[in-house]
Every structure is written in structure tokens, then in C-alpha cells.
Design a protein around this motif. Structure first.
Motif, PDB file in Angstrom:
ATOM      1  N   THR A  52       0.876  -1.143  -0.006  1.00 22.88           N
ATOM      2  CA  THR A  52      -0.104  -0.134  -0.081  1.00 22.88           C
ATOM      3  C   THR A  52       0.884   1.248  -0.145  1.00 22.88           C
ATOM      4  OG1 THR A  52      -0.225   0.031   2.579  1.00 22.88           O
ATOM      5  CG2 THR A  52      -1.876  -1.238   1.031  1.00 22.88           C
ATOM      6  N   HIS A  53       2.065   1.302   0.622  1.00 24.32           N
ATOM      7  CA  HIS A  53       3.029   2.366   0.676  1.00 24.32           C
ATOM      8  C   HIS A  53       4.132   1.798   1.401  1.00 24.32           C
ATOM      9  CE1 HIS A  53       0.964   2.656   4.473  1.00 24.32           C
ATOM     10  NE2 HIS A  53       1.765   3.622   4.940  1.00 24.32           N
ATOM     11  N   SER A  54       5.209   2.577   1.674  1.00 25.97           N
ATOM     12  CA  SER A  54       6.704   2.139   1.979  1.00 25.97           C
ATOM     13  C   SER A  54       6.867   2.513   3.300  1.00 25.97           C
ATOM     14  CB  SER A  54       7.653   2.868   1.088  1.00 25.97           C
ATOM     15  OG  SER A  54       7.512   4.251   1.130  1.00 25.97           O
ATOM     16  N   HIS A  55       5.906   2.974   4.063  1.00 30.60           N
ATOM     17  CA  HIS A  55       6.065   3.153   5.716  1.00 30.60           C
ATOM     18  C   HIS A  55       6.901   1.759   6.322  1.00 30.60           C
ATOM     19  CE1 HIS A  55       3.856   7.449   6.118  1.00 30.60           C
ATOM     20  NE2 HIS A  55       5.275   7.343   5.532  1.00 30.60           N
ATOM     21  N   LEU A  56       7.508   1.953   7.058  1.00 24.85           N
ATOM     22  CA  LEU A  56       8.399   0.932   7.971  1.00 24.85           C
ATOM     23  C   LEU A  56       7.421  -0.246   8.384  1.00 24.85           C
ATOM     24  CD1 LEU A  56      10.918  -0.248   8.422  1.00 24.85           C
ATOM     25  CD2 LEU A  56      10.802   0.996  10.650  1.00 24.85           C
ATOM     26  N   ASP A  57       6.156   0.316   8.850  1.00 25.23           N
ATOM     27  CA  ASP A  57       5.342  -0.881   9.529  1.00 25.23           C
ATOM     28  C   ASP A  57       4.614  -1.578   8.654  1.00 25.23           C
ATOM     29  OD1 ASP A  57       3.934   1.957   8.969  1.00 25.23           O
ATOM     30  OD2 ASP A  57       2.223   1.291  10.137  1.00 25.23           O
ATOM     31  N   HIS A  58       4.592  -1.134   7.177  1.00 23.00           N
ATOM     32  CA  HIS A  58       3.909  -2.048   6.004  1.00 23.00           C
ATOM     33  C   HIS A  58       5.095  -2.961   5.229  1.00 23.00           C
ATOM     34  CE1 HIS A  58      -0.122  -0.071   6.450  1.00 23.00           C
ATOM     35  NE2 HIS A  58       0.767   0.910   7.082  1.00 23.00           N
ATOM     36  N   ILE A  59       6.269  -2.543   5.456  1.00 23.25           N
ATOM     37  CA  ILE A  59       7.324  -3.495   4.720  1.00 23.25           C
ATOM     38  C   ILE A  59       8.292  -4.084   5.633  1.00 23.25           C
ATOM     39  CG2 ILE A  59       7.107  -1.539   2.798  1.00 23.25           C
ATOM     40  CD1 ILE A  59      10.089  -0.623   3.781  1.00 23.25           C
ATOM     41  N   ILE A  60       8.438  -3.928   6.780  1.00 23.14           N
ATOM     42  CA  ILE A  60       9.132  -4.515   7.810  1.00 23.14           C
ATOM     43  C   ILE A  60       9.907  -5.852   7.284  1.00 23.14           C
ATOM     44  CG2 ILE A  60       7.818  -5.173   9.670  1.00 23.14           C
ATOM     45  CD1 ILE A  60       9.660  -3.756  11.542  1.00 23.14           C
ATOM     46  N   ASP A  61       8.814  -6.825   7.014  1.00 18.32           N
ATOM     47  CA  ASP A  61       9.422  -8.044   7.033  1.00 18.32           C
ATOM     48  C   ASP A  61       9.835  -8.568   5.666  1.00 18.32           C
ATOM     49  OD1 ASP A  61       8.883  -9.026   9.690  1.00 18.32           O
ATOM     50  OD2 ASP A  61       7.158 -10.193   8.999  1.00 18.32           O
ATOM     51  N   GLU A 142       2.818  10.063  -1.066  1.00 19.35           N
ATOM     52  CA  GLU A 142       2.863   9.995  -2.555  1.00 19.35           C
ATOM     53  C   GLU A 142       2.420   8.991  -3.050  1.00 19.35           C
ATOM     54  OE1 GLU A 142       5.795  11.234  -6.398  1.00 19.35           O
ATOM     55  OE2 GLU A 142       6.362  11.695  -4.213  1.00 19.35           O
ATOM     56  N   GLY A 143       2.958   7.676  -2.746  1.00 17.44           N
ATOM     57  CA  GLY A 143       2.452   6.386  -3.183  1.00 17.44           C
ATOM     58  C   GLY A 143       1.730   5.709  -2.782  1.00 17.44           C
ATOM     59  N   SER A 144       0.793   6.020  -1.795  1.00 16.44           N
ATOM     60  CA  SER A 144       0.133   5.303  -0.980  1.00 16.44           C
ATOM     61  C   SER A 144      -1.294   4.948  -2.015  1.00 16.44           C
ATOM     62  CB  SER A 144      -0.353   5.839   0.285  1.00 16.44           C
ATOM     63  OG  SER A 144      -1.327   6.974  -0.192  1.00 16.44           O
ATOM     64  N   CYS A 145      -1.803   3.625  -1.628  1.00 16.02           N
ATOM     65  CA  CYS A 145      -3.056   3.237  -2.274  1.00 16.02           C
ATOM     66  C   CYS A 145      -3.705   1.958  -1.488  1.00 16.02           C
ATOM     67  CB  CYS A 145      -2.828   2.524  -3.762  1.00 16.02           C
ATOM     68  SG  CYS A 145      -1.533   1.038  -3.509  1.00 16.02           S
ATOM     69  N   GLY A 146      -5.090   1.994  -1.636  1.00 19.11           N
ATOM     70  CA  GLY A 146      -5.802   0.979  -1.043  1.00 19.11           C
ATOM     71  C   GLY A 146      -5.995  -0.251  -2.211  1.00 19.11           C
ATOM     72  N   TYR A 147      -6.700  -1.192  -1.773  1.00 21.67           N
ATOM     73  CA  TYR A 147      -6.974  -2.073  -2.752  1.00 21.67           C
ATOM     74  C   TYR A 147      -8.612  -2.533  -2.561  1.00 21.67           C
ATOM     75  CZ  TYR A 147      -2.298  -2.986  -3.439  1.00 21.67           C
ATOM     76  OH  TYR A 147      -0.837  -2.570  -4.044  1.00 21.67           O
ATOM     77  N   CYS A 148      -9.260  -2.747  -3.903  1.00 24.12           N
ATOM     78  CA  CYS A 148     -10.389  -3.386  -3.823  1.00 24.12           C
ATOM     79  C   CYS A 148      -9.929  -4.918  -4.077  1.00 24.12           C
ATOM     80  CB  CYS A 148     -11.295  -3.062  -4.893  1.00 24.12           C
ATOM     81  SG  CYS A 148     -12.900  -3.869  -4.963  1.00 24.12           S
ATOM     82  N   ILE A 149     -10.609  -5.845  -2.969  1.00 23.67           N
ATOM     83  CA  ILE A 149     -10.368  -7.193  -3.057  1.00 23.67           C
ATOM     84  C   ILE A 149     -11.506  -7.889  -3.542  1.00 23.67           C
ATOM     85  CG2 ILE A 149      -9.185  -9.203  -1.686  1.00 23.67           C
ATOM     86  CD1 ILE A 149      -8.338  -7.193   0.453  1.00 23.67           C
ATOM     87  N   GLU A 150     -11.444  -8.841  -4.450  1.00 24.36           N
ATOM     88  CA  GLU A 150     -12.671  -9.386  -5.076  1.00 24.36           C
ATOM     89  C   GLU A 150     -12.505 -10.754  -5.232  1.00 24.36           C
ATOM     90  OE1 GLU A 150     -14.744  -6.132  -7.800  1.00 24.36           O
ATOM     91  OE2 GLU A 150     -12.469  -6.176  -8.229  1.00 24.36           O
TER      92      GLU A 150
END
Length: 260
Positions: A52-61, A142-150
């Protein structure tokens, strides 16, 4: 899988709670805030990570996953994101200073590289296993997004981190098959300035944002609470009656079914 599973739901990493990570199919996740601890011995089944974006809590692993995969896998780990998110990974993580550049390091005994960074486009569907993921732009980085999961005619809208964002309500109103909204609420309403500065929501902001949707028949699930303020945020959400139609505050291990 007939559901999505929340492997990490916290706005802060603690000994008992991971940060954002959602398993959407047997081989695919959104974000990497809590992969290694939750997958355990099955971690090598992961083949696709949508960011969704590059903040540490979203990429840490991701760096640790690459370190594990390089000697064990025969195919690249595919990591998807908007251009600025992938640029951040290259510049700040896989730069030979913070971590080895696994985009250029081959899997042991194979020609393929350890990771493959794949740029995606907003509003374009991507098909993984039997699930469709479609990114939409959010208001966080700047590069954040969400997702529609279908899957099979049912949809779940996952916003990840965001502030006010008209596109969420446009998508919900235009797609009645989306039965659930998963949205963040990071701070109590008294932290409105901090929420604005960091581009996060509060219960009061969420209440105002929900009023922009013409539909009222979707469930509202909330995650990414900052741990220090979780009891206060939950109390505000309940007082404002924002957890609609069977929605709740999500915790690690929770699931949302595709079919309702």
C-alpha cells in the motif's frame, strides 16, 4: 480461501500485535507488517506481496523474507506497488547499505533474482490465484494506495492508511457488491492536528467521511489503532456507532468472509 485474514492489525508493533498485513489468498498478501511470525514454517508459500505504501510498519518483514528466500526458493518473490513505493524500496532498503540489493542477487542455484519489483497502476485489476486486486489512490503518502479485493462477485474495500479520501466513497457507491469496508483510525479525535500532519483518521474524522457515502448497507471494520490510545479510540467508535452492520475493531487473526 473464502476469506481474507488479518495477520497484523496494529498501528504500533508490540510483543502481542503485528502491523499491517493481510492474507488474501494462499500465496498472496497485502503489506508485510507481520509475515514471518504468522506464517512460521509456511513462510515459503508466499509468492506475491502487494504494497500500500513504503512506511516501515507495512514493509518491515520484506528484507528478512528476501534473506530467507535467497537460499530456499526457485522463483522470485514478486513485490507490487506504485512507482514511488518501489523507488523507496530501492533507494532506502535494498541499497547495499541498509540491506543487500536482492533485486540483483540471484537465488542460489537458479537464474532468477531473489525479488522482483513490479510497478502497478491504479484502477487496473491484477489476478492472483482466484482473487482480483485493484489499487486505488489514497491520501497518505505520495505512493499510497488501497485495494479492492474481489472474489466470485463479492468485494472487500481495504483502504490501509489514509486521511480524507473521496475515492473510497465513490468506489463504495458505484459497486454494491463491495459488502465490507476496512479502514484505519489511528488517533483519538482530540489529536486532530496530529492526524492531519501524519495523514491518518480519528473517529470524528471517520464519522464525517462516512457521511459522504450514499450507501449505508456495508459493514465497517476498523484497524491500525495506535496502541497507547486504543481503549479511547474504541470507546469513541462505539459512542459514534461507526462499527456498522456487524463491523468491529479488528485484531490479529481476524477474518472477513468474501460471501456474506
Amino acid at each position: 480461501m473464502d476469506y481474507i485474514e488479518f495477520l497484523g492489525t496494529g498501528g504500533t508493533r508490540t510483543p502481542t500485535q503485528g502491523t499491517t498485513c493481510v492474507k488474501v489468498s494462499p500465496h498472496c498478501v497485502i503489506d508485510a507488517g507481520n509475515l514471518i511470525n504468522t506464517f512460521g514454517d509456511d513462510v515459503f508459500t508466499i509468492e506475491h506481496i502487494f504494497l500500500t505504501h513504503s512506511h516501515l510498519d507495512h514493509i518491515i518483514d520484506i528484507p528478512f523474507l528476501a534473506d530467507l528466500f535467497v537460499t530456499q526458493k526457485a522463483i522470485s518473490l514478486k513485490i507490487y506497488g506504485l512507482k514511488s513505493t518501489l523507488d523507496d524500496l530501492r533507494q532506502f532498503i535494498f541499497n547495499q547499505r541498509v540491506w543487500p540489493n536482492f533485486e540483483e542477487i540471484s537465488l542460489i542455484g537458479h537464474a532468477e533474482k531473489t525479488i522482483e519489483l513490479i510497478e502497478i497502476e491504479v484502477e487496473k485489476p491484477y489476478y492472483i490465484d482466484d482473487v482480483t486486486l485493484t489499487a486505488f489512490k489514497t491520501n497518505h503518502t505520495e505512493g499510497s494506495c488501497g485495494y479492492c479485493i474481489e472474489k466470485e462477485g463479492s468485494g472487500i474495500l481495504f483502504t490501509a492508511d489514509t486521511y480524507r479520501c473521496d475515492r473510497i466513497w465513490e468506489l463504495l457507491d458505484a459497486n454494491p457488491h463491495i459488502h465490507s469496508l476496512v479502514i484505519e483510525t489511528s488517533f483519538p479525535s482530540s489529536f486532530e492536528k496530529l492526524a492531519y500532519d501524519s495523514k491518518h483518521l480519528t473517529p470524528a474524522l471517520l464519522e464525517d467521511e462516512l457521511s459522504h457515502a450514499k450507501r449505508r448497507d456495508f459493514s465497517v471494520y476498523v484497524m491500525h489503532l495506535k496502541t497507547l490510545f486504543a481503549p479511547q479510540i474504541i470507546q469513541e467508535l462505539e459512542t459514534l456507532q461507526l462499527l456498522r452492520n456487524g463491523g468491529r475493531v479488528l485484531i490479529d487473526g481476524d477474518k472477513i468472509d468474501f460471501k456474506v
